[in-house]
Design an enzyme around this catalytic site. Structure first.
Site, PDB file in Angstrom:
ATOM      1  N   ASP A  61      -5.065   3.112   0.316  1.00 45.98           N
ATOM      2  CA  ASP A  61      -4.848   1.867  -0.407  1.00 45.98           C
ATOM      3  C   ASP A  61      -5.888   1.675  -1.510  1.00 45.98           C
ATOM      4  OD1 ASP A  61      -2.807   0.109   0.015  1.00 45.98           O
ATOM      5  OD2 ASP A  61      -3.691  -0.813   1.782  1.00 45.98           O
ATOM      6  N   LYS A  82       7.667   2.452   3.743  1.00 44.23           N
ATOM      7  CA  LYS A  82       6.575   3.433   3.674  1.00 44.23           C
ATOM      8  C   LYS A  82       6.816   4.562   4.670  1.00 44.23           C
ATOM      9  CE  LYS A  82       3.356   0.035   1.874  1.00 44.23           C
ATOM     10  NZ  LYS A  82       2.309  -0.962   2.063  1.00 44.23           N
ATOM     11  N   GLN A 115      -1.485  -2.942   6.661  1.00 45.90           N
ATOM     12  CA  GLN A 115      -0.670  -3.802   5.793  1.00 45.90           C
ATOM     13  C   GLN A 115      -1.282  -5.196   5.710  1.00 45.90           C
ATOM     14  OE1 GLN A 115       1.892  -2.670   4.017  1.00 45.90           O
ATOM     15  NE2 GLN A 115       2.457  -4.628   3.154  1.00 45.90           N
TER      16      GLN A 115
HETATM   17  N1  GUN Z   1       0.582  -5.970   0.950  1.00 46.75           N
HETATM   18  C1  GUN Z   1       1.179  -6.050  -0.263  1.00 46.75           C
HETATM   19  N2  GUN Z   1       0.858  -4.990  -1.030  1.00 46.75           N
HETATM   20  C2  GUN Z   1       0.032  -4.217  -0.282  1.00 46.75           C
HETATM   21  C3  GUN Z   1      -0.642  -2.983  -0.526  1.00 46.75           C
HETATM   22  O1  GUN Z   1      -0.550  -2.371  -1.596  1.00 46.75           O
HETATM   23  N3  GUN Z   1      -1.405  -2.531   0.495  1.00 46.75           N
HETATM   24  C4  GUN Z   1      -1.526  -3.208   1.666  1.00 46.75           C
HETATM   25  N4  GUN Z   1      -2.309  -2.668   2.605  1.00 46.75           N
HETATM   26  N5  GUN Z   1      -0.925  -4.332   1.925  1.00 46.75           N
HETATM   27  C5  GUN Z   1      -0.150  -4.846   0.949  1.00 46.75           C
END
Ligand code: GUN
Length: 298
Positions: free
Chosen positions: A122, A55, A99
């Site tokens: 998100d 990311k 995350q």
């Molecule tokens: N963990 C796995 N996929 C995601 C996501 O799309 N967002 C977040 N915040 N954590 C994740």
């Protein structure tokens, strides 16, 4: 036997990232606005570390401001909430992503609800989930958004198609069902208690697998010619006993890809399908959030 057309997430994600980078350049040049993304990683989960690094790298590559905050697994709920609060107030930050999953002992729901909905790239905050359910402008979770882009790219108009979503998670199943409904599909959400799941799946023109069970969906669950979107990312040991003994693992989806490819019309591979779209959509959401916060878009 005919083989399904592979839905090429890599190429489509590359194109989306290039479009985002072009938009970031225009925002900077014309409005002095540099979209900023903050990612918070708590603990040492190896998969999360890989995702978070990706990311950060992709947001930098798109010309965005990017910060990653790493906190120890034993951080207190109060300290984590204080970090979220600080990012909510930071004018250089337009997107805040914590995350998941969080280490045991931390209240995930409370942390997500603490994020300013305008910065919730998100799309997990109840305000964004509620706005999505009512068809109002919102920030949409990245993986579902990526699935919809792949489907539109592949099938064009989705109106009237029968869609079956296997899985009812807040992160994927529920929001993608909402997006398919908005696209005028007839939507069924199936889950672990669904009776005769294979028969339900066989009705689908669009089958979305988001259950987290390796290779659960078999060829005879698929309607011939259907579009199959595999959201699963499961790490499993190799079948080869030498590799397995060495502790080597590989990624597989929720769909038994090889046999499913002989029945489906279109299918996403794992890796190389939905996963790559998720980060590209995160960048897109961050640009959307920045523009809305700056009053450049509703
Ligand atoms: N963990 C796995 N996929 C995601 C996501 O799309 N967002 C977040 N915040 N954590 C994740």
């Amino acid at each position: 036997m005919s083989q399904a057309q592979i839905i090429d997430g890599k190429t489509i994600a590359e194109r989306l990232r290039a479009e985002v980078a072009a938009e970031v350049a225009i925002l900077k040049a014309e409005h002095g606005l540099q979209p900023g993304l903050a990612v918070v990683l708590v603990g040492e989960d190896p998969a999360s570390q890989v995702y978070v690094r990706s990311k950060g790298e992709h947001s930098n590559a798109a010309g965005m401001h990017s910060v990653t905050h790493r906190l120890p697994a034993d951080v207190s709920q109060a300290d984590l909430l204080a970090m979220v609060d600080q990012l909510n107030r930071d004018p250089a930050i337009h997107g805040v992503l914590v995350q998941l999953p969080l280490p045991k002992g931390l209240d995930e729901k409370a942390v997500i609800e603490a994020i300013n909905p305008a910065k919730d790239v998100d799309g997990l905050h109840v305000v964004n989930a509620g706005r999505l359910a009512q068809g109002l402008p919102s920030l949409v979770p990245c993986t579902p958004l990526g699935c919809m882009i792949l489907l539109r790219e592949t099938l064009g108009d989705l109106s009237g198609k029968r869609a079956v979503v296997v899985g009812r998670s807040v992160l994927v199943g529920k929001p993608i069902a909402q997006l398919l409904l908005q696209a005028d599909c007839t939507v069924t959400i199936a889950h672990s208690r669904t009776q005769d799941l294979p028969a339900v799946c066989r009705e689908a023109d669009i089958l979305v697998a988001a259950v987290g069970r390796p290779q659960m969906i078999k060829a005879d669950w698929i309607k011939p010619g259907a579009a199959v979107i595999d959201v699963g990312i499961n790490r499993v040991p190799f079948r080869d006993p030498v590799k397995a003994a060495a502790g080597k693992t590989k990624l597989v989806g929720d769909v038994a890809y090889k046999e499913a490819s002989a029945v489906a019309g279109y299918i996403t591979p794992v890796p190389g399908g939905v996963g790559l779209m998720t980060v590209a959509c995160l960048l897109k959401n961050t640009v959307t959030a920045a523009k809305r916060i700056a009053g450049l878009e509703t």
